[in-house]
Design an enzyme around this catalytic site. Structure first.
Site, PDB file in Angstrom:
ATOM      1  CG  HIS A 129      -9.637  13.005  -0.591  1.00 47.71           C
ATOM      2  ND1 HIS A 129     -10.839  12.355  -0.785  1.00 47.71           N
ATOM      3  CD2 HIS A 129      -9.786  13.720   0.552  1.00 47.71           C
ATOM      4  CE1 HIS A 129     -11.682  12.670   0.188  1.00 47.71           C
ATOM      5  NE2 HIS A 129     -11.061  13.494   1.027  1.00 47.71           N
ATOM      6  CG  ASN A 134     -15.954  12.873   1.986  1.00 45.75           C
ATOM      7  OD1 ASN A 134     -15.172  12.945   1.045  1.00 45.75           O
ATOM      8  ND2 ASN A 134     -15.614  13.189   3.217  1.00 45.75           N
TER       9      ASN A 134
HETATM   10  C1  HEM Z   1      -9.165  16.901  -0.780  1.00 44.13           C
HETATM   11  C2  HEM Z   1      -8.619  19.928   2.945  1.00 44.13           C
HETATM   12  C3  HEM Z   1     -12.817  18.397   4.835  1.00 44.13           C
HETATM   13  C4  HEM Z   1     -13.754  16.136   0.661  1.00 44.13           C
HETATM   14  C5  HEM Z   1      -8.644  17.828   0.098  1.00 44.13           C
HETATM   15  C6  HEM Z   1      -7.393  18.507  -0.081  1.00 44.13           C
HETATM   16  C7  HEM Z   1      -7.252  19.362   0.953  1.00 44.13           C
HETATM   17  C8  HEM Z   1      -8.398  19.216   1.801  1.00 44.13           C
HETATM   18  C9  HEM Z   1      -6.095  20.331   1.198  1.00 44.13           C
HETATM   19  C10 HEM Z   1      -6.427  18.310  -1.238  1.00 44.13           C
HETATM   20  C11 HEM Z   1      -6.847  19.205  -2.376  1.00 44.13           C
HETATM   21  C12 HEM Z   1      -5.944  19.123  -3.564  1.00 44.13           C
HETATM   22  O1  HEM Z   1      -4.726  18.987  -3.400  1.00 44.13           O
HETATM   23  O2  HEM Z   1      -6.462  19.255  -4.691  1.00 44.13           O
HETATM   24  C13 HEM Z   1      -9.713  19.790   3.780  1.00 44.13           C
HETATM   25  C14 HEM Z   1      -9.938  20.541   5.002  1.00 44.13           C
HETATM   26  C15 HEM Z   1     -11.104  20.097   5.547  1.00 44.13           C
HETATM   27  C16 HEM Z   1     -11.632  19.073   4.653  1.00 44.13           C
HETATM   28  C17 HEM Z   1      -8.994  21.622   5.522  1.00 44.13           C
HETATM   29  C18 HEM Z   1     -11.810  20.510   6.806  1.00 44.13           C
HETATM   30  C19 HEM Z   1     -11.421  21.557   7.550  1.00 44.13           C
HETATM   31  C20 HEM Z   1     -13.475  17.708   3.851  1.00 44.13           C
HETATM   32  C21 HEM Z   1     -14.858  17.318   3.874  1.00 44.13           C
HETATM   33  C22 HEM Z   1     -15.129  16.701   2.689  1.00 44.13           C
HETATM   34  C23 HEM Z   1     -13.897  16.682   1.920  1.00 44.13           C
HETATM   35  C24 HEM Z   1     -15.812  17.613   5.025  1.00 44.13           C
HETATM   36  C25 HEM Z   1     -16.420  16.137   2.164  1.00 44.13           C
HETATM   37  C26 HEM Z   1     -17.630  16.515   2.560  1.00 44.13           C
HETATM   38  C27 HEM Z   1     -12.588  16.142  -0.066  1.00 44.13           C
HETATM   39  C28 HEM Z   1     -12.448  15.492  -1.342  1.00 44.13           C
HETATM   40  C29 HEM Z   1     -11.123  15.704  -1.757  1.00 44.13           C
HETATM   41  C30 HEM Z   1     -10.479  16.484  -0.721  1.00 44.13           C
HETATM   42  C31 HEM Z   1     -13.527  14.729  -2.104  1.00 44.13           C
HETATM   43  C32 HEM Z   1     -10.478  15.182  -3.022  1.00 44.13           C
HETATM   44  C33 HEM Z   1     -10.627  16.176  -4.157  1.00 44.13           C
HETATM   45  C34 HEM Z   1     -10.083  15.603  -5.436  1.00 44.13           C
HETATM   46  O3  HEM Z   1     -10.576  14.557  -5.870  1.00 44.13           O
HETATM   47  O4  HEM Z   1      -9.173  16.216  -6.004  1.00 44.13           O
HETATM   48  N1  HEM Z   1      -9.232  18.259   1.269  1.00 44.13           N
HETATM   49  N2  HEM Z   1     -10.755  18.912   3.607  1.00 44.13           N
HETATM   50  N3  HEM Z   1     -12.918  17.295   2.653  1.00 44.13           N
HETATM   51  N4  HEM Z   1     -11.394  16.723   0.288  1.00 44.13           N
HETATM   52 FE1  HEM Z   1     -11.073  17.787   1.923  1.00 44.13          FE
END
Ligand code: HEM
Length: 513
Positions: free
Chosen positions: A63, A136
């Site tokens: 992202h 999402n």
């Molecule tokens: C961003 C991990 C699944 C939605 C991120 C980030 C990490 C991460 C490390 C970066 C965060 C940052 O640096 O601020 C994971 C892991 C997942 C997973 C380990 C599953 C084991 C999901 C799922 C969704 C999701 C299922 C939605 C239902 C998002 C969103 C962001 C994000 C929207 C962006 C946040 C922002 O705008 O700063 N994810 N994620 N992720 N993830 Fe996940």
């Protein structure tokens, strides 16, 4: 709203170095004599060069490309019959919000019109602390076992040698993980490339719990329903824009808000009692499934409206830190193992990306600054004054009562998780329904075109055949369409375990004494 006060800068401020010394001639470096070498004593020059070298912080590992704005969340239909969360207790309750939308796989400069899920993150500053929604634009996800996440993401990113995106890697992973195909159906269907950020919905995907003061709870899925409606790009439109205006979505959002067209979303819930959950055909901790709306209708709770553009992108969007673990009393995570892992992963990412005191940054800070025994670390500018950093008898912190008793929760946690590991016919029912009931003839054609376009880029016939065999198991028409387009000849359908395996397992659980 932190933005106006902290981030507005007045015009005509006097130019200084980082220590506030006035610097009248920024380009006149100090030299020995008229044409001699530079002097190390020129603080303003060294200050400028060395700060520049440190401008970049790690981009989000996923992202990375995004945009956002500030706004307000207002409760229109209280949820006090189901949760003790104060924000949701009364009509008219309001709080300030910061929202960040994003694509997933691309780097910070990548095109906004990629065929990729979109992130939909909302930070609500409530009287009971921060409540983040890290959602999402699709109601399901590619996996239900968190150990798969880093490996899966690697296959969507660049090859370690060529540094190119690789269609073989992309489909090699997915075709080994048939539970991902519900998400694949959405991603390669008409909803795969939203037209900007205003015209898409947001989904928690994960099951949460709404908890009352007496400790009783119901399961909940959260939805943001776009009041603008939904709009999507075809592959051809998306490809064209990726070349002409890769920042299309950011620009569209910014300009709409500047014009006074404030995008808004209805915040809704679906709920399910624990008893319903045990009888439900699907596992409520399975992120690859939806809860059908006819069985579990949406109930509106509030409205989110974006009405203020950021003043400073880096401070207000790049440094914003959303985490599924930032929850308020009355809202709890379910036992979904992917959600449970995310509770850890995000604050960990923030500490790496922004430092241990990320919560003190103005955009991330709660309304009431925290009072606890955490101290020091990089950039500790709210270091809690002279109060002792242990529970002192002289200047004591009050420990509030626990909002409710957790002990009755999640009797069937372990068993639910065991069941998530096998692929059964249940995994194919919802994707099949999309094909049969949701896609019309045009959508079906576009879907086959989109998959054939991408999968056709893979070099390995084995990967193509394995992928198509899973599509066959979803519906023979998809399998046939793809096999023809990719000249694969006859492909045997993938054979999942019978649905009865998963259902039998849950029935045993429901009958336990
Ligand atoms: C961003 C991990 C699944 C939605 C991120 C980030 C990490 C991460 C490390 C970066 C965060 C940052 O640096 O601020 C994971 C892991 C997942 C997973 C380990 C599953 C084991 C999901 C799922 C969704 C999701 C299922 C939605 C239902 C998002 C969103 C962001 C994000 C929207 C962006 C946040 C922002 O705008 O700063 N994810 N994620 N992720 N993830 Fe996940």
């Amino acid at each position: 709203m932190p933005s106006s006060e902290v981030f507005n800068q007045r015009d005509g401020a006097v130019h200084t170095d980082s220590q506030g010394h006035p610097v009248g001639k920024p380009y006149a470096a100090q030299r020995a004599g008229q044409n001699g070498p530079l002097l190390l004593q020129d603080f303003a020059l060294i200050d400028a060069l060395s700060h520049f070298n440190r401008e970049r912080i790690p981009e989000r590992v996923v992202h990375a490309k995004g945009g956002g704005a500030h706004g307000t969340f207002e409760v229109t239909d209280p949820l006090d019959d189901l949760t003790c969360a104060e924000l949701l207790s009364k009509r008219g309750n309001k709080c300030s919000a910061t929202v960040r939308f994003s694509t997933v796989g691309g780097e910070s400069g990548s095109a906004d019109t990629a065929r990729d899920p979109r992130g939909f993150s909302v930070k609500l500053r409530t009287e009971q602390g921060i409540w983040d929604h890290v959602y999402n634009n699709t109601p399901v996800f590619f996996l239900r076992d968190p150990a798969k996440f880093p490996r899966f993401i690697h296959t969507q990113k660049r090859d370690p040698q060529t540094h190119l995106k690789d269609a073989d890697h992309f489909w090699d992973y997915l075709s080994q993980e048939p539970e991902s195909f519900h998400q694949v159906m959405i991603l390669f269907g008409d909803r795969g490339v939203p037209n900007g950020y205003r015209f898409m919905h947001g989904y928690s995907g994960h099951t949460h719990k709404l908890v009352k003061k007496d400790g009783s709870f119901v399961y909940a899925q959260f939805h943001y329903v776009s009041k603008q409606g939904t709009k999507f790009f075809t592959q051809a439109e998306a490809d064209k824009l990726a070349g002409e205006n890769p920042d299309y979505a950011n620009q569209d959002l910014f300009e709409a808000i500047e014009r006074g067209e404030h995008p808004s979303w209805d915040f809704c819930v679906q709920t399910m009692t624990p008893e319903q959950a045990e009888k439900f055909r699907y596992n409520i901790c399975d992120l690859t499934k939806i809860w059908p709306h006819d069985e579990f209708p949406l109930r509106k709770v509030g409205t989110l409206t974006l009405h203020e553009n950021v003043k400073n992108y880096f401070a207000e969007i790049e440094q914003v830190a959303f985490a599924p673990s930032h929850l308020i009393p009355g809202i709890e995570p379910s036992a979904d193992p992917v959600l449970q892992s995310r509770l850890f992963a995000y604050p960990d990412a923030h500490r790496y990306r922004l430092s241990v005191n990320y919560a003190q940054l103005p955009v991330n800070a709660p309304i009431h600054m925290p009072a606890n025994f955490q101290r020091d670390g990089f950039m500790a500018f709210h270091n809690q004054g002279n109060r002792p950093n242990y529970q002192s008898t002289i200047q004591k912190l009050t420990y509030p009562e626990a909002p409710y008793d957790f002990s009755a929760h999640e009797q069937f946690v372990g068993s639910l998780i065991t069941e998530l590991s096998s692929v059964t016919e249940l995994d194919f029912e919802q994707p099949r329904k999309l094909w049969e009931k949701v896609f019309d003839d045009g959508a079906k054609q576009r879907f086959v075109d989109n998959v054939a376009g991408h999968l056709g880029g893979a070099k390995s016939d084995e990967i193509k055949r394995r992928t198509v065999s899973i599509f066959y198991a979803i519906h023979p028409d998809i399998g046939n369409g793809l096999a023809q387009r990719l000249n694969l000849g006859k492909v045997e359908p993938f054979k999942p375990l019978p649905a009865s395996e998963a259902i039998k397992f849950r029935a045993n659980l429901a009958n336990r004494s």
